[in-house]
Design a protein around this motif. Structure first.
Motif, PDB file in Angstrom:
ATOM      1  N   SER A  38     -15.753 -12.411 -16.949  1.00  0.00           N
ATOM      2  CA  SER A  38     -15.273 -12.046 -15.480  1.00  0.00           C
ATOM      3  C   SER A  38     -14.734 -10.764 -15.671  1.00  0.00           C
ATOM      4  CB  SER A  38     -13.907 -13.049 -14.967  1.00  0.00           C
ATOM      5  OG  SER A  38     -12.943 -12.652 -15.697  1.00  0.00           O
ATOM      6  N   PRO A  39     -14.745  -9.723 -14.488  1.00  0.00           N
ATOM      7  CA  PRO A  39     -14.269  -8.529 -14.443  1.00  0.00           C
ATOM      8  C   PRO A  39     -13.025  -8.101 -15.105  1.00  0.00           C
ATOM      9  CG  PRO A  39     -15.535  -8.781 -12.415  1.00  0.00           C
ATOM     10  CD  PRO A  39     -15.476 -10.259 -13.078  1.00  0.00           C
ATOM     11  N   GLU A  47     -15.136   3.486 -16.054  1.00  0.00           N
ATOM     12  CA  GLU A  47     -15.208   3.427 -14.447  1.00  0.00           C
ATOM     13  C   GLU A  47     -15.919   2.009 -14.049  1.00  0.00           C
ATOM     14  OE1 GLU A  47     -16.547   6.292 -11.023  1.00  0.00           O
ATOM     15  OE2 GLU A  47     -17.744   6.322 -12.675  1.00  0.00           O
ATOM     16  N   ASN A  48     -16.981   1.638 -14.640  1.00  0.00           N
ATOM     17  CA  ASN A  48     -17.499   0.547 -14.405  1.00  0.00           C
ATOM     18  C   ASN A  48     -16.601  -0.739 -14.563  1.00  0.00           C
ATOM     19  OD1 ASN A  48     -20.156   1.696 -13.977  1.00  0.00           O
ATOM     20  ND2 ASN A  48     -20.797   1.319 -16.092  1.00  0.00           N
ATOM     21  N   VAL A 100     -13.791  -0.321 -11.790  1.00  0.00           N
ATOM     22  CA  VAL A 100     -14.201  -0.691 -10.217  1.00  0.00           C
ATOM     23  C   VAL A 100     -14.739  -2.212 -10.324  1.00  0.00           C
ATOM     24  CG1 VAL A 100     -16.220  -0.349  -8.944  1.00  0.00           C
ATOM     25  CG2 VAL A 100     -15.053   1.698 -10.018  1.00  0.00           C
ATOM     26  N   ALA A 101     -15.244  -2.775 -11.254  1.00  0.00           N
ATOM     27  CA  ALA A 101     -15.600  -4.182 -11.222  1.00  0.00           C
ATOM     28  C   ALA A 101     -14.309  -5.053 -11.035  1.00  0.00           C
ATOM     29  CB  ALA A 101     -16.294  -4.542 -12.343  1.00  0.00           C
ATOM     30  N   GLN A 149     -11.299  -3.968 -10.053  1.00  0.00           N
ATOM     31  CA  GLN A 149     -10.615  -3.785  -8.671  1.00  0.00           C
ATOM     32  C   GLN A 149     -11.548  -4.426  -7.755  1.00  0.00           C
ATOM     33  OE1 GLN A 149     -10.779   0.534  -8.807  1.00  0.00           O
ATOM     34  NE2 GLN A 149      -8.660   0.590  -9.265  1.00  0.00           N
ATOM     35  N   ASP A 150     -12.647  -4.523  -7.621  1.00  0.00           N
ATOM     36  CA  ASP A 150     -13.494  -5.175  -6.649  1.00  0.00           C
ATOM     37  C   ASP A 150     -13.085  -6.569  -6.452  1.00  0.00           C
ATOM     38  OD1 ASP A 150     -14.659  -2.895  -6.326  1.00  0.00           O
ATOM     39  OD2 ASP A 150     -16.727  -3.599  -6.924  1.00  0.00           O
ATOM     40  N   VAL A 151     -12.850  -7.464  -7.533  1.00  0.00           N
ATOM     41  CA  VAL A 151     -12.274  -8.857  -7.472  1.00  0.00           C
ATOM     42  C   VAL A 151     -10.892  -8.943  -7.454  1.00  0.00           C
ATOM     43  CG1 VAL A 151     -14.371  -9.406  -8.586  1.00  0.00           C
ATOM     44  CG2 VAL A 151     -12.354  -9.353 -10.101  1.00  0.00           C
ATOM     45  N   GLY A 152     -10.261  -7.891  -7.409  1.00  0.00           N
ATOM     46  CA  GLY A 152      -8.608  -7.901  -7.356  1.00  0.00           C
ATOM     47  C   GLY A 152      -7.963  -8.286  -8.663  1.00  0.00           C
ATOM     48  N   ASP A 207      -5.420  -1.049  -7.140  1.00  0.00           N
ATOM     49  CA  ASP A 207      -6.326  -0.082  -6.617  1.00  0.00           C
ATOM     50  C   ASP A 207      -6.085   1.396  -7.083  1.00  0.00           C
ATOM     51  OD1 ASP A 207      -8.008  -2.059  -5.393  1.00  0.00           O
ATOM     52  OD2 ASP A 207      -6.790  -2.218  -3.624  1.00  0.00           O
ATOM     53  N   ARG A 237      -2.765  -6.465 -10.404  1.00  0.00           N
ATOM     54  CA  ARG A 237      -2.252  -6.423  -9.089  1.00  0.00           C
ATOM     55  C   ARG A 237      -1.080  -7.222  -8.889  1.00  0.00           C
ATOM     56  NH1 ARG A 237      -6.194  -5.851  -4.211  1.00  0.00           N
ATOM     57  NH2 ARG A 237      -7.460  -4.746  -5.701  1.00  0.00           N
TER      58      ARG A 237
END
Length: 181
Positions: free
Chosen positions: A77-78, A126-127, A130-131, A133-136, A140, A178
């Motif tokens: 998972s990210p 970065e990859n 971002v990944a 962050q995209d799934v929380g 951010d 987060r």
């Protein structure tokens, strides 16, 4: 590159890594060729000068680290991929700090290799960021450069006490997560 030429190239880079670790960037190139079981001509065909060999060793290490980020992104998972990559990145810095610092000092900071390696690491970070962050999974406000600076800082700070690195990484990862309101 032919298969035998590729094997020679990789063997030279691996032996050079060992020689640079033992003797610094001034390790004798003829000794590297001998230890790699190739003639000096083969070494110089692949690496026309010392800086080219230093850059190849540094680039190979960065490529391995960035390839690992992509592997983790595919299999985890990210949030878990980012956490594992940070752990591996810090472990790499702890194990190779002296060599990496020596190689970076011996390289021309304006070289294409140095710029490429910096870009590769930044893109991998970065990859991952971002990944996640995209799934929380992480905050951010985290930037890829933040991740790299923290990982490198922990690895560098842990040189004299490597057992501290895993604990510091976990504190870092807790800070990246987060926070629920």
């Amino acid at each position: 590159m032919r298969a035998d030429a590729r094997r020679n190239y990789e063997r030279i880079v691996n032996v050079a890594r060992e020689a640079f670790t033992e003797h610094g960037p001034e390790a004798p190139l003829d000794d590297i060729a001998r230890r790699a079981c190739v003639g000096p001509g083969t070494l110089y065909r692949h690496f026309p000068n010392r800086e080219a060999l230093i850059e190849a060793v540094y680039r190979a290490d960065v490529e391995k680290l960035t390839e690992r980020a992509a592997e983790l992104a595919e299999s985890h998972s990210p949030g878990d991929a980012l956490a594992e990559w940070v752990r591996e990145h810090v472990g790499f810095v702890v194990q190779n700090h002296g060599l990496a610092a020596t190689l970076k000092a011996a390289m021309d900071r304006d070289s294409q290799t140095f710029a490429l390696c910096k870009t590769m690491l930044y893109d991998a970070a970065e990859n991952m960021v971002v990944a996640a962050q995209d799934v929380g999974a992480i905050r951010d406000d985290i930037k890829p450069r933040d991740l790299l600076l923290m990982a490198h800082g922990i690895g560098s700070a842990s040189q004299n006490s490597p057992d501290a690195a895993p604990r510091l990484v976990e504190v870092m990862l807790d800070g990246l997560r987060r926070q629920e309101p």
